[in-house]
Design a protein around this motif. Structure first.
Motif, mmCIF file in Angstrom:
data_model
loop_
_atom_site.group_PDB
_atom_site.id
_atom_site.type_symbol
_atom_site.label_atom_id
_atom_site.label_comp_id
_atom_site.label_asym_id
_atom_site.label_seq_id
_atom_site.Cartn_x
_atom_site.Cartn_y
_atom_site.Cartn_z
ATOM 1 N N PRO A 69 47.395 23.936 31.608
ATOM 2 C CA PRO A 69 48.149 24.582 30.473
ATOM 3 C C PRO A 69 49.112 22.836 30.557
ATOM 4 C CG PRO A 69 48.162 26.418 32.224
ATOM 5 C CD PRO A 69 47.834 25.794 33.165
ATOM 6 N N ARG A 70 49.840 22.655 31.913
ATOM 7 C CA ARG A 70 50.693 21.753 31.548
ATOM 8 C C ARG A 70 50.142 20.559 30.946
ATOM 9 N NH1 ARG A 70 54.603 18.587 35.843
ATOM 10 N NH2 ARG A 70 55.140 16.800 34.277
ATOM 11 N N MET A 71 48.879 20.399 32.477
ATOM 12 C CA MET A 71 47.882 18.781 31.416
ATOM 13 C C MET A 71 47.764 19.055 30.203
ATOM 14 S SD MET A 71 44.918 18.426 35.119
ATOM 15 C CE MET A 71 44.309 17.714 34.282
ATOM 16 N N VAL A 72 47.068 20.353 29.482
ATOM 17 C CA VAL A 72 46.314 20.582 28.297
ATOM 18 C C VAL A 72 47.791 19.807 26.949
ATOM 19 C CG1 VAL A 72 46.043 21.783 26.753
ATOM 20 C CG2 VAL A 72 44.341 21.987 29.146
ATOM 21 N N ALA A 73 48.651 20.751 27.269
ATOM 22 C CA ALA A 73 50.725 20.120 27.139
ATOM 23 C C ALA A 73 50.640 19.023 27.073
ATOM 24 C CB ALA A 73 51.636 21.345 27.577
ATOM 25 N N GLU A 74 50.205 17.952 27.889
ATOM 26 C CA GLU A 74 50.697 16.886 27.521
ATOM 27 C C GLU A 74 49.681 16.323 27.260
ATOM 28 O OE1 GLU A 74 51.649 15.629 31.624
ATOM 29 O OE2 GLU A 74 53.480 17.030 31.505
ATOM 30 N N GLY A 75 48.333 16.852 26.424
ATOM 31 C CA GLY A 75 47.044 15.765 26.243
ATOM 32 C C GLY A 75 46.322 15.220 26.856
ATOM 33 N N ARG A 76 46.207 15.658 28.062
ATOM 34 C CA ARG A 76 45.422 15.802 29.037
ATOM 35 C C ARG A 76 43.744 16.387 28.114
ATOM 36 N NH1 ARG A 76 45.756 13.224 33.678
ATOM 37 N NH2 ARG A 76 47.978 12.352 33.562
ATOM 38 N N MET A 77 43.126 15.912 27.797
ATOM 39 C CA MET A 77 42.589 16.916 27.068
ATOM 40 C C MET A 77 40.746 16.515 27.905
ATOM 41 S SD MET A 77 43.570 18.494 24.722
ATOM 42 C CE MET A 77 45.021 18.977 23.748
ATOM 43 N N GLY A 78 40.729 15.619 28.979
ATOM 44 C CA GLY A 78 39.560 15.352 29.771
ATOM 45 C C GLY A 78 39.276 14.779 28.769
ATOM 46 N N LYS A 79 37.719 13.876 29.094
ATOM 47 C CA LYS A 79 37.083 12.872 28.984
ATOM 48 C C LYS A 79 36.913 12.367 27.304
ATOM 49 C CE LYS A 79 33.120 9.562 29.547
ATOM 50 N NZ LYS A 79 31.574 9.225 29.897
ATOM 51 N N GLN A 80 36.695 13.654 26.510
ATOM 52 C CA GLN A 80 37.249 13.254 25.191
ATOM 53 C C GLN A 80 37.972 12.378 24.692
ATOM 54 O OE1 GLN A 80 36.620 17.572 23.450
ATOM 55 N NE2 GLN A 80 38.657 17.812 24.005
ATOM 56 N N GLY A 81 38.805 13.102 25.199
ATOM 57 C CA GLY A 81 40.798 12.693 24.869
ATOM 58 C C GLY A 81 41.150 11.100 25.871
ATOM 59 N N GLY A 82 40.589 10.676 27.253
ATOM 60 C CA GLY A 82 40.266 9.107 27.949
ATOM 61 C C GLY A 82 41.484 9.518 29.017
ATOM 62 N N VAL A 83 41.645 11.162 28.649
ATOM 63 C CA VAL A 83 42.362 10.971 30.149
ATOM 64 C C VAL A 83 42.180 12.249 30.756
ATOM 65 C CG1 VAL A 83 44.817 11.239 29.308
ATOM 66 C CG2 VAL A 83 44.493 11.000 31.683
ATOM 67 N N GLY A 84 42.580 12.867 31.994
ATOM 68 C CA GLY A 84 42.397 14.436 32.232
ATOM 69 C C GLY A 84 42.689 14.743 33.605
ATOM 70 N N TYR A 85 41.884 14.846 34.457
ATOM 71 C CA TYR A 85 42.494 14.991 35.995
ATOM 72 C C TYR A 85 41.891 13.729 35.970
ATOM 73 C CZ TYR A 85 42.031 19.439 36.761
ATOM 74 O OH TYR A 85 42.407 21.203 36.323
ATOM 75 N N TYR A 86 41.391 13.219 35.185
ATOM 76 C CA TYR A 86 41.145 11.609 34.902
ATOM 77 C C TYR A 86 40.951 10.544 34.272
ATOM 78 C CZ TYR A 86 38.495 13.189 39.595
ATOM 79 O OH TYR A 86 37.946 13.507 40.811
ATOM 80 N N ARG A 87 41.306 9.789 34.256
ATOM 81 C CA ARG A 87 41.172 9.019 33.349
ATOM 82 C C ARG A 87 39.885 7.963 33.064
ATOM 83 N NH1 ARG A 87 43.590 3.706 33.807
ATOM 84 N NH2 ARG A 87 44.376 3.814 36.217
ATOM 85 N N TYR A 88 39.966 7.395 31.582
ATOM 86 C CA TYR A 88 38.165 7.540 31.017
ATOM 87 C C TYR A 88 38.138 6.018 30.648
ATOM 88 C CZ TYR A 88 36.573 11.401 33.103
ATOM 89 O OH TYR A 88 36.797 12.745 34.207
ATOM 90 N N PRO A 89 39.030 5.048 30.915
ATOM 91 C CA PRO A 89 39.080 3.671 29.685
ATOM 92 C C PRO A 89 38.090 2.753 28.989
ATOM 93 C CG PRO A 89 38.938 2.729 32.631
ATOM 94 C CD PRO A 89 39.178 4.265 32.261
ATOM 95 N N GLY A 90 38.185 2.625 27.991
ATOM 96 C CA GLY A 90 37.054 2.856 26.702
ATOM 97 C C GLY A 90 36.190 3.195 27.023
#
Length: 170
Positions: A69-90
């Motif tokens: 819940p905190r991750m999503v509240a902070e905008g960590r949406m996963g690969k689609q948003g570029g950051v989740g449990y990991y970062r997805y640069p570019g």
């Protein structure tokens, strides 16, 4: 029960156990690495990132662990948003993000959780224990081993031979 519902249910059990392990023992890349070394095509954290963390959270808002819940509240949406449990640069492949480890450690500290490290084998055993308990319950409800093996293969990225091995243990 439809195959899609079966698969989603097993994913939820598996992923929630992963969240608990993150909270108490490990970080996303160590958990994913332990499971891929055992035979999974990808770990639970990367798989959730690919699905979208907002979609994973929407499948069940009631969480025992506050990490997702905190991750999503902070905008960590996963690969689609570029950051989740990991970062997805570019939009590329998963890259370790030390900020997520800080988030996990902070949430554990606020909850007064005393964290301890687990070996890769222990992490895999913990994940499998949760999965096997769910599989046994589903078998008792009349779900076939073949349906379980398919759900494990498609939903948890387990190679067919390993999926059959796990469903046979249940």
């Amino acid at each position: 029960m439809s195959q899609a519902a079966l698969t989603a249910g097993l994913q939820d059990v598996f992923w929630r156990r992963g969240e608990a392990l993150l909270f108490q023992h490990t970080n996303p890349w160590e958990l994913d690495e332990a499971l891929t070394a055992w035979g999974y095509d990808m770990g639970p954290c990367e798989a959730q990132d690919l699905l979208g963390l907002d979609r994973v959270l929407a499948r069940g808002q009631d969480r025992e662990v506050p990490i997702l819940p905190r991750m999503v509240a902070e905008g960590r949406m996963g690969k689609q948003g570029g950051v989740g449990y990991y970062r997805y640069p570019g939009g590329g492949g998963a890259v370790v993000d030390p900020l997520i480890e800080d988030l996990i450690l902070e949430e554990a500290w606020f909850a007064r959780v005393t964290r301890s490290e687990l070996s890769d084998a222990a992490l895999v055993a913990e994940m499998h224990a949760a999965l096997l308990a769910a599989c046994r319950m589903l078998l008792a409800q009349g779900v076939t081993r073949a349906a379980l093996a398919m759900a494990l293969t498609k939903g948890l990225h387990l190679p067919q031979g390993r999926a059959s091995e796990l469903s046979d243990l249940a």
